[in-house]
Design an enzyme around this catalytic site. Sequence first.
Site, mmCIF file in Angstrom:
data_model
loop_
_atom_site.group_PDB
_atom_site.id
_atom_site.type_symbol
_atom_site.label_atom_id
_atom_site.label_comp_id
_atom_site.label_asym_id
_atom_site.label_seq_id
_atom_site.Cartn_x
_atom_site.Cartn_y
_atom_site.Cartn_z
ATOM 1 N N SER A 104 2.196 5.636 -3.813
ATOM 2 C CA SER A 104 2.198 6.371 -2.563
ATOM 3 C C SER A 104 2.386 5.490 -1.335
ATOM 4 C CB SER A 104 0.898 7.172 -2.428
ATOM 5 O OG SER A 104 -0.231 6.324 -2.382
ATOM 6 N N LYS B 19 -0.764 1.999 6.306
ATOM 7 C CA LYS B 19 -0.425 3.219 5.572
ATOM 8 C C LYS B 19 -1.305 4.381 6.035
ATOM 9 C CE LYS B 19 -0.547 4.950 0.785
ATOM 10 N NZ LYS B 19 -0.919 4.558 -0.597
ATOM 11 N N SER C 276 -0.388 2.876 -6.559
ATOM 12 C CA SER C 276 0.288 3.174 -5.299
ATOM 13 C C SER C 276 0.725 1.969 -4.482
ATOM 14 C CB SER C 276 -0.600 4.071 -4.434
ATOM 15 O OG SER C 276 -0.717 5.339 -5.015
#
Length: 478
Positions: A150, A74, A174
């Site tokens: 996220s 990520k 997230s």
Amino acid sequence: MKEIHRLVDSHDATDLAALIKAGEIQASELLEVCIERVEKVNPELNAVAEKLYDAARNTPPEEGPFSGIPTMVKDLFAPLKEARSTNGSLALGEARLGIDDSTVSRLRAAGCNFIGTTTSPEFGASYSTESQRFGATRNPWNTAHSAGGSSGGSAALVAARAIPFAHGNDGGGSIRVPASCCGIFGLKPSRGRVPSGPLVGEGWGGMGSAHALTLSVRDSAALLDVVAGEDLGAPYAAPAQAVPFADLLKQPVRPLRIALVEQIAPFSSSPDALNAVRSTAALCESLGHTVTPAQLPIDLEAFLNSAFNVIGASTRSYLDLVGQMRGTPVTDPELEVNTRIILREKGGISAVDYVKSIEMFHTLGRVMANFMLDYDVILTPTLTREPPLIGDLVMKDENASLEEFIHLSHSYSPFTALFNATGQPAMSVPLYWTPEGLPLGSHFAGRFADEATLFALALQLEQARPWAQKIPTVNACL
């Protein structure tokens, strides 16, 4: 190659790593297959921040439990030495730090082959992965909806069966939010279980923690075995795990005392969210666990005010550092509306207010530790409603108040951030799909440093109500 495609359709990373080790498939062939699969789904999902295919082809994987398994990292406060580090923002330009995050370095040492980075919203401050930098990342079950945030890019690619698992991190939900949105498994470890170095001591006052988005529970446990443990100079660490999490999965699950929390004021859970959590509660009871309705001893509005004190001050400090490093201050036009609102109202808080907010986190941790003397696990909805439509969680008016932003975001996910502040491990388990075919996860939190109980329960639920055979509309399968 077709045979390897079929294996990726139905096998988790643990199985694929075993096939590579046995010589039944070649790591180089699996790499090309996963690249092909990412290319197949990404035009519809928009989940890739940067492609690193050539670097992966030219970097032989190290020997380890996941040797030769392609994955992605990520793009949010987790530098990968081959990649840009944009944190989802235009303000970072083409910044390349040239180092690995500590968790990333452990995944690399375990044999993972990094084929790219995945999308995130700007600085991770949204439950939907949408940014001016990358655009909107879409849900593989229905592309009109968000993949969550996220870690939405990672979740979308794993759910679509493009890669077996992907890295994520979680400062307020997230990992768990996109796991719920995309119908896969996501666990946030206890505070200090996973390293945050070498650049970060603690993210968001200790709320941040890294791990993975996976298809199977056993992959998540085995990956946590790989990355767990303090790094050099860590400010604190969770107690060392004596027995590997993967080994603990082989032990029978004891009957658990589960607190069922359906709602938390001032926000309400939708009928779909209530159906999901009640269905899970009934499943837990059928497996021999005791489920008791309960209310959390928490003032959510006061907590969220403290949380955004920490987020705002941390974001201001980080942007000041970015300005120093590049030689020019970061200006408002470079930032998105969400970030501007947070900075305007919380970026200049006093040191006293910051300390008070951190102390509230610690107080909350002690309150919850006492609450859990009566329970082994807490069960809540992961989210109060189905995955949002693209754009629904994006603030468009920079004159809007932070209160409006908090209501928009946390009426959707009121439970997850609490357990970042307390440091407790928590997970989203994919056990329910709405009549419209959208997943809604069930959220479990355990006692501090007791990931073992969560993994054992998750495996039992996975066996009782398997989810791996549920394939979303956008998928990489043959």
